[in-house]
Every structure is written in C-alpha cells, then in structure tokens.
Design an enzyme around this catalytic site. Structure first.
Site, short mmCIF file in Angstrom:
data_model
loop_
_atom_site.label_atom_id
_atom_site.label_comp_id
_atom_site.label_asym_id
_atom_site.label_seq_id
_atom_site.Cartn_x
_atom_site.Cartn_y
_atom_site.Cartn_z
N TYR A 87 -53.36 -10.02 111.16
CA TYR A 87 -52.29 -9.14 110.68
C TYR A 87 -50.92 -9.80 110.81
O TYR A 87 -50.18 -9.94 109.82
CB TYR A 87 -52.34 -7.82 111.45
CG TYR A 87 -51.12 -6.95 111.29
CD1 TYR A 87 -50.69 -6.54 110.02
CD2 TYR A 87 -50.37 -6.53 112.39
CE1 TYR A 87 -49.57 -5.74 109.87
CE2 TYR A 87 -49.27 -5.73 112.25
CZ TYR A 87 -48.85 -5.33 110.98
OH TYR A 87 -47.75 -4.55 110.84
N LYS B 281 -48.45 -11.38 107.85
CA LYS B 281 -47.11 -10.78 107.71
C LYS B 281 -46.03 -11.84 107.87
O LYS B 281 -45.01 -11.82 107.16
CB LYS B 281 -46.91 -9.66 108.73
CG LYS B 281 -47.72 -8.41 108.48
CD LYS B 281 -47.30 -7.68 107.21
CE LYS B 281 -46.00 -6.92 107.38
NZ LYS B 281 -45.68 -6.12 106.19
#
Length: 483
Positions: free
Chosen positions: A237, A241
């Site tokens: 994640y 990002k």
C-alpha cells in the site's frame, strides 16, 4: 485570501474514490456548507452511468452520514442533490479515467477542482491492483487534469506513512515531496516503469503456469510485499502510494498540486455529527476483536504514538488547502494531517479504555446475550505475542490434529478453521508491526500555518483522546462497523 467557504461557490468539482470513507465526508461537507457549488461530479466504478447512479444512491447518499443535510433541506433534499451531484461511470486505472466520450468532453470543459481520493488501502493488496490504482491511477488523474480547460487545483490524498518504517524516536518526518526514483533502502534507484514491467512479467508467468485465480491472487500479494520490502517500504500500500506521489510531483508541470498526507483516519469528531465511520480503520480491528472477546493480547510498544486524526479534520484541511493554493503552480504543496507532534495518544492508553468501555457497554449476540470480555487487554512484545499465539492457538491446534487423525478426519473443519486463524493473526501482526512500533513523529508546520491563516477548523490540541475514544469513536464503531 478569500474564505474557504467562498472558494467553492460556483465551482465544478470532480471527486474520485467517492464511495470511500473520506471522500464521502468531503462530499457531505461541501454540499452542506456551500449550496452555491455549481456541480459535483463523482467518478464511480460502474458499467455505465445508470449503474453509477445506483451505486451513488446505495453507497453514498443513502448513508446515515447525510442525515444532517437531509434534515436541513427537508423536502428539497432530493431535488437539491439531483441538481448539484452527478455520478459518472469511470475508473482511475484507465486512460481518460475510463469516461465515455460524452462525459469526457463535458468534464474536460467544466472541471475546475479535482479531489483524487481513489485508492486501494489493504496493506497486502495484489501488486497489480495496487499499482494500477495507487500509482498509475494518480498519473491518469494528473494527465486528465492537464487537459481540463479550467483547472484551478488538483488535491491528491496520500498517506503520511509513505515515509516507511520509523525506528528512531528522534526522527521527525517533514512535509516534503518525494523525488522521482527515491528509495528508502539504498539498494538501487527505484524505476517505476521497470516495476510496472516486473509486475506484468510476473502476471504473465503465472498465467503461463495455468495458475488459478486464488493462486494468482496469493502470488501477486506476496510479490507486492517483496518489491516493497526491497526498496524499504513495509507493505504494498505505502509503496504504491509513494510511487504515485513521485509521478505527481515530477510530472505536474503547471498544474496547481496539493498532496495531503493524513495519518490514521478515524471517525468524525464533530461534523456532521460525532462518531460516523465506515468499516474498520487501523486500530479498529483490535477494538472489534477485543469487544467480541476474541482478543485479549495484541502486539505493540506501549510508548508508540497512535497518530489518530478524525475524518472531519482531514476534510477541513483538504478544503482549506485547495482554497489557499488554487492557481498556484510554482511549487508542490505537501501537508501532514496528524496529531503526533501536538497531541500524542500513546498505545499504552488503549488497554484501559477498551476494558472500561466494553465492561460498561458489552457487545451482544444476535439473541441479545452480552458478550463477555475475557480479561483486561494487554500489550505484548514480539516474543510475548508469539507465546500468546502458541498457548491460545498452536497448542490447541496440535490437539485437534491428533484427534483428527484418531477419528479419521472428524475434526478437519475445526482444524482448518484454527489453522486459517493462526495464519491470519501471524500475517496481520507482520503487516501492522511497523506501525505499533513506530517511533517517529510527523511535522505538521504547513498544516498549522494553514489552519491559523484560514481559521477554518479547530486544532488537534483541543481533543481529549480518552473522551473521544470512549464517547465518540468506539460508540460510532459499534453502531456503524462492528457486526
């Protein structure tokens, strides 16, 4: 600077990720405080605009979050929403955001403000899925913004934890943009396009091996964690990002860009009412597990700061930052929306809060019978946590395995269930370990200057975290998320 409220007057706004928790809170506030907003377009993953409209009704406007606005508008609510909001089918992972030709032409000519809140937030999401949304999705939104004829500002919602693991308590994470190719671990320069190639090659290998859907999903999850760890990020994640931020900062050209990095987003503090939340977020899995009597011990350093930030405070910062930096393309503006530097809430406070709350307000079964919590929640070191797993699950599992063999598979279902639970707990402990032992704090100087300049929201220093958890967050979690 004109007021934040006034900035959105007669503006046409595009919101991606609008079915997500934070985007909903933003849309609700925008519609509630600025009835003269011109139009709010919501990009929703759906087969067509009719399906998008149905998702809007079911997943957004039908939520209890909008009850204050609904009460204020009364019988005019439906006509107001119909006039101000339009759901359009699309997908940030596709070129032109997956818009059909008619919507594409319309939006390119009208959009002035873009809020990119689209993201997949599961820590160990499939690498291909996370790359397509969190990394390439950010680039696709930027490329779309460059074609918008009236664009004034693009706000991208990221996460403060793109910083990676922080094992030094003296470190203060600054509000600074990423440089293209910057890796947290200096093994090699990070090449995003090469990572895309590696991801596609791995997918091709799995397809050539005739792997089924379950095997492909597991393999791509493991591959994402492997690539993230290689460059120093703890999970897929935050790795994807971070790469999305790199694209935005490096390729923005003359687009006014704001990157907003919240920490652990929690239930609303005040607006539109206290305690609204959707789904489990960060520490909520621990709260739910303890309240159900399934968890008495969880991994963490008592001195760790749980950097909580209520969703409505994040939204206030989003709105103020867009008003402040519209039509300013000279530099990248980065904001941490956090509490660790001004009002820290330490993990050591959580066990007492949980014990007290669920002792006085026990959860109940479907039949209304109170669920009894086993004992006071405790924190454990890594070694103690694995001892807890051994006593609580592994030893009983050994007994089940023996009984299963003696009775020719009579306990197979129970054995499989406990085995899955152990794997799940072990994996979750590994995924959350960087955050329950996180030692650094986040600088929020830019955010505090913005808050003081706009006077648009109340600072985090005024929050009593024990009262918030006891009277707002946990009751909201029980009402809206815990099943």
């Amino acid at each position: 600077m004109a007021s934040v409220h006034h900035f959105f007057k007669q503006k046409t706004v595009l919101v991606t990720g609008s079915t997500g928790f934070l985007a909903k809170v933003f849309v609700e506030k925008l519609l509630r405080i600025q009835s003269d907003v011109k139009k709010v377009y919501l990009l929703i993953r759906a087969s067509d605009d009719n399906a998008a409209a149905k998702r809007f009704c079911d997943d957004i406007i039908g939520k209890d979050l909008f009850r204050v606005l609904r009460d204020e508008m009364g019988e005019d609510f439906d006509s107001y929403i119909s006039e101000k909001v339009a759901a359009v089918a699309g997908d940030v992972s596709a070129g032109n955001l997956g818009l059909n030709d008619e919507n594409l032409e319309k939006l390119l000519g009208e959009i002035q403000v873009i809020v990119n809140s689209a993201a997949v937030t599961q820590f160990d999401e499939r690498f291909d899925v996370a790359m397509n949304v969190n990394t390439m999705g950010a680039l696709n939104v930027l490329n779309f913004a460059k074609r918008c004829q009236k664009i004034q500002v693009l706000l991208h919602v990221s996460t403060a934890y793109v910083c990676g693991e922080a094992k030094d308590k003296e470190v203060v994470i600054r509000e600074e943009p990423f440089k293209m190719g910057h890796a947290l671990k200096k093994v090699a320069e990070l090449d995003i396009h090469a990572e895309l190639g590696f991801m596609k090659k791995r997918m091709q290998q799995l397809e050539e091996e005739n792997a089924d859907a379950k095997a492909i999903s597991a393999a791509m999850k493991d591959y994402g964690l492997k690539r993230a760890n290689l460059y120093g990020w703890p999970n897929t994640y935050v790795f994807t990002k971070a790469m999305g931020e790199m694209f935005l900062s490096h390729l923005k050209d003359q687009i006014p860009l704001v990157i907003l990095r919240p920490t652990m987003v929690t239930s609303t503090y005040k607006e539109p009412f206290p305690g609204w939340i959707e789904g489990f977020r960060t520490v909520d899995a621990v709260i739910g597990g303890y309240g159900k009597g399934k968890l008495t011990c969880f991994l963490g350093n008592p001195k760790t700061i749980l950097d909580l930030i209520p969703a409505d405070i994040v939204v206030n910062c989003m709105m103020a930052a867009m008003a402040k930096h519209s039509n300013e393309a000279s530099e990248n503006y980065t904001y941490h929306v956090c509490s660790s530097s001004r009002n820290p809430f330490r993990l050591s406070s959580l066990p007492n809060i949980l014990s007290l709350y669920f002792k006085n307000n026990p959860l109940t079964t479907k039949n209304g019978k109170p669920l009894m919590i086993r004992s006071k929640a405790t924190l454990a070191s890594n070694a103690h946590f694995h001892m807890y797993l051994l006593i609580q699950y592994l030893l009983p599992l050994t007994g089940l395995n023996l009984a299963n063999k003696v009775l020719c598979g009579g306990f197979q279902d129970a054995y499989n269930g406990n085995h899955r639970k152990i794997k799940m707990l072990t994996r979750m402990a590994e995924l959350y370990k960087p955050y329950v032992f996180f030692k650094a704090t986040f600088d929020d100087s830019n955010t505090e200057k913005l808050r003081k300049a706009t006077k648009w929201w109340e600072g985090v220093g005024s929050i009593d975290w024990s009262e918030y958890m006891m009277d707002v967050h946990i009751p909201g979690l029980v009402k809206y998320a815990i099943k």
